[in-house]
Design a protein around this motif. Structure first.
Motif, mmCIF file in Angstrom:
data_model
loop_
_atom_site.group_PDB
_atom_site.id
_atom_site.type_symbol
_atom_site.label_atom_id
_atom_site.label_comp_id
_atom_site.label_asym_id
_atom_site.label_seq_id
_atom_site.Cartn_x
_atom_site.Cartn_y
_atom_site.Cartn_z
ATOM 1 N N ASP A 16 0.997 -0.765 0.022
ATOM 2 C CA ASP A 16 -0.207 0.345 -0.125
ATOM 3 C C ASP A 16 1.004 0.718 -0.029
ATOM 4 O O ASP A 16 0.909 2.240 -0.589
ATOM 5 N N ASP A 17 1.900 1.277 1.160
ATOM 6 C CA ASP A 17 2.667 2.222 1.075
ATOM 7 C C ASP A 17 4.189 1.783 1.385
ATOM 8 O O ASP A 17 4.434 0.946 1.567
ATOM 9 N N THR A 18 5.379 2.499 0.390
ATOM 10 C CA THR A 18 6.547 1.301 0.437
ATOM 11 C C THR A 18 6.945 2.879 1.884
ATOM 12 O O THR A 18 6.753 4.654 1.591
ATOM 13 N N LEU A 19 7.503 2.613 2.617
ATOM 14 C CA LEU A 19 8.329 3.987 3.762
ATOM 15 C C LEU A 19 9.356 3.583 3.738
ATOM 16 O O LEU A 19 9.636 5.189 4.109
ATOM 17 N N ILE A 32 7.428 -1.936 3.597
ATOM 18 C CA ILE A 32 6.379 -1.624 3.334
ATOM 19 C C ILE A 32 5.076 -1.388 4.489
ATOM 20 O O ILE A 32 4.740 -1.931 5.563
ATOM 21 N N ASN A 33 3.595 -0.608 3.693
ATOM 22 C CA ASN A 33 1.919 -0.803 4.713
ATOM 23 C C ASN A 33 2.213 -1.741 3.398
ATOM 24 O O ASN A 33 1.473 -1.625 2.786
ATOM 25 N N LYS A 35 -1.035 -3.326 2.844
ATOM 26 C CA LYS A 35 -2.898 -3.721 3.556
ATOM 27 C C LYS A 35 -3.073 -5.608 3.709
ATOM 28 O O LYS A 35 -2.976 -6.020 2.601
ATOM 29 N N ASP A 70 -3.711 3.379 10.268
ATOM 30 C CA ASP A 70 -2.737 3.623 9.643
ATOM 31 C C ASP A 70 -0.875 3.234 10.349
ATOM 32 O O ASP A 70 -0.354 3.323 10.856
#
Length: 179
Positions: A16-19, A32-33, A35, A70
């Motif tokens: 979902d997101d690359t941190l 990563i997040n 999901k 989140d």
């Protein structure tokens, strides 16, 4: 200069997101997040691949079991703890359903966590963090920048085993949307 696209298998993960992305020894680590398809939350996941300029085959290094609405933080920096090569990773807690998890030693959120490259077991390095985004390791010092409540952003000198106080102690004020 010529650019070369490096292919990978990242599409096999539910990113979902690359941190963050960081090189540690001969490996590329990505936080990563991921999901969770069965609920409205995500897990902080750490992926790694041996550096290869033709194809990066990512594997799961570690998945945090707690699922949050989140996932925050995710900054990775190479670090050696007690002669064990590994890295530190930041985890945020302010969006958690219970932001007191940053004080809970059974949770890895709201912490800076150490992972050894060989044993892959998380070690809470410091706790009491709201949303640590920046991390610097060098010259026998660890610095973290942290998004605090309104007016309470912080730069912390991180010391192993210390508690940085969130949400019990903060220079910031709660944002208006929080009760």
């Amino acid at each position: 200069k010529k650019n070369k696209e490096i292919l990978s298998n990242l599409n096999e993960f539910n990113v979902d997101d690359t941190l963050d992305i960081s090189k540690v020894n001969n490996y590329l680590f990505i936080s990563i997040n991921e999901k969770n398809p069965n609920s409205n939350c995500g897990n902080l996941k750490i992926l790694y691949a041996e550096i290869n300029y033709d194809f990066l085959k990512f594997k799961n290094f570690y998945t945090f079991e707690e699922c949050l609405t989140d996932v925050l933080g995710g900054r990775i920096e190479k670090y050696n703890l007690n002669n064990e090569n590994g890295f530190l990773i930041t985890t945020g807690a302010y969006q958690a359903e219970n932001f007191f998890i940053s004080q809970d030693d059974t949770s890895y959120y709201g912490k800076i966590v150490f992972f050894g490259l060989n044993n892959r077991q998380p070690v809470i390095f410091s706790k009491g963090h709201r949303n640590p985004q920046g991390l610097f390791v060098g010259n026998n010092i660890i610095l973290s920048t942290e998004h605090g409540d309104y007016g309470g952003d912080e730069i912390n000198n991180i010391i192993y085993g210390q508690n940085y106080g969130y949400p019990i102690s903060s220079y910031g004020e709660n944002y208006k949307f929080r009760n």
